[in-house]
Scaffold this active site. Structure first.
Site, PDB file in Angstrom:
ATOM      1  CG  HIS A  16      -1.943   0.912   1.501  1.00 29.90           C
ATOM      2  ND1 HIS A  16      -2.139   1.869   2.284  1.00 29.90           N
ATOM      3  CD2 HIS A  16      -2.837   1.410   0.342  1.00 29.90           C
ATOM      4  CE1 HIS A  16      -3.074   2.719   2.331  1.00 29.90           C
ATOM      5  NE2 HIS A  16      -3.632   2.560   0.950  1.00 29.90           N
ATOM      6  CD  GLU A  47      -3.130   1.640  -3.520  1.00 34.16           C
ATOM      7  OE1 GLU A  47      -4.258   2.135  -3.618  1.00 34.16           O
ATOM      8  OE2 GLU A  47      -2.473   2.061  -2.528  1.00 34.16           O
ATOM      9  CG  ASP A  49      -3.084   6.509  -3.955  1.00 34.15           C
ATOM     10  OD1 ASP A  49      -4.249   6.126  -3.894  1.00 34.15           O
ATOM     11  OD2 ASP A  49      -2.194   6.245  -3.095  1.00 34.15           O
ATOM     12  CG  HIS A  62      -3.679   8.871  -0.553  1.00 29.81           C
ATOM     13  ND1 HIS A  62      -4.699   9.765   0.283  1.00 29.81           N
ATOM     14  CD2 HIS A  62      -4.460   7.663  -0.874  1.00 29.81           C
ATOM     15  CE1 HIS A  62      -5.739   9.165   0.475  1.00 29.81           C
ATOM     16  NE2 HIS A  62      -5.676   8.055  -0.066  1.00 29.81           N
TER      17      HIS A  62
END
Length: 258
Positions: A16, A47, A49, A62
């Site tokens: 993440h 993962e 953004d 993010h």
């Protein structure tokens, strides 16, 4: 046939926003250093953004603004790339989407498109790497815009994709009335459900959800899970992937289970 993004063995560990090791003082999530740390720890999936800078570069970031990460209150969309690079220089280094895909050619990326303005640029950039990209967004419309762009500029393969909030809602509603035809309709064109275990008082991840998703050829990935007992419980339940800030812990746990 399954999308190439899923070719690695399950269960999947999705790092993440990269990985911040315990001694990573001052290193920010979604930085070049965080992605490199996840890669060094053995993660196959990261993962992240996507936002768009004022001069049109897609960056891994993010939040919509810089306040939490850098103390600067401006939105990412109002800051040029060179200035964002300066601000992130002491925080592990800014990483653009292009750099991530080129610098880590053996990583698979799970990309959450955070801004509408970033959707087409993201799709254009990932088009050449579609076999190792999964596109996600809370907004199904934004996700589809990015997918359409990737297909338009691509080489005959689309990125994989996970369900947005509306699709997840339709899936849960269909499960509530025990209608597999409605579940299949909701999940058409979707490769994964990426969900929290609970949303408020509502338990999202249940044996029924996992069974129905698998019947439709869809994987279930749960976010954000950071302690080993919680990971173990979900893996025992049958989920296909764990999205975690502690990819190092999850990778060791998965290795022990194989």
């Amino acid at each position: 046939m399954s999308h190439p993004w899923f070719a690695r063995p399950r269960p999947r560990v999705l790092a993440h926003r990269g990985l911040l090791p315990a001694d990573a003082d001052g290193i920010a999530e979604n930085s070049f250093a965080a992605v490199a740390a996840a890669h060094a720890a053995g993660a196959a999936y990261v993962e992240s953004d996507c936002h768009l800078t004022s001069d049109g570069e897609v960056v891994l970031f993010h939040d919509a603004d810089l306040s939490r990460v850098t103390g600067d209150p401006r939105p990412v969309a109002e800051v040029p790339l060179v200035e964002l690079e300066r601000l992130m220089g002491a925080r592990g280094g800014l990483i653009t989407l292009r750099q991530a895909l080129e610098a880590f050619p053996d990583l698979r990326f799970n990309l959450d498109v955070k801004a509408q303005a970033a959707a087409v640029p993201v799709g254009r950039i990932v088009a050449r790497h579609a076999e190792r990209v999964l596109l996600a967004s809370f907004s199904d419309a934004r996700r589809r815009t990015a997918l359409d762009a990737a297909e338009r500029f691509g080489r005959g393969i689309r990125p994989a994709t996970s369900a947005g909030t509306a699709t997840i809602g339709r899936t849960l509603s269909a499960l509530a009335v025990r209608s597999m035809p409605l579940v299949r309709r909701a999940l058409a064109g979707v490769d994964a459900l990426q969900v929290p275990e609970r949303q408020g008082r509502v338990r999202v991840v249940t044996p029924r959800l996992i069974e129905a998703a698998h019947a439709c050829g869809v994987e279930v990935h749960v976010w954000t899970v950071n302690d080993a007992p919680h990971m173990t419980r979900l893996l025992d339940l049958g989920v296909d992937g764990i999205v975690t800030d502690r990819a190092d812990v999850a990778l060791r746990l998965v290795a022990e289970r194989r």
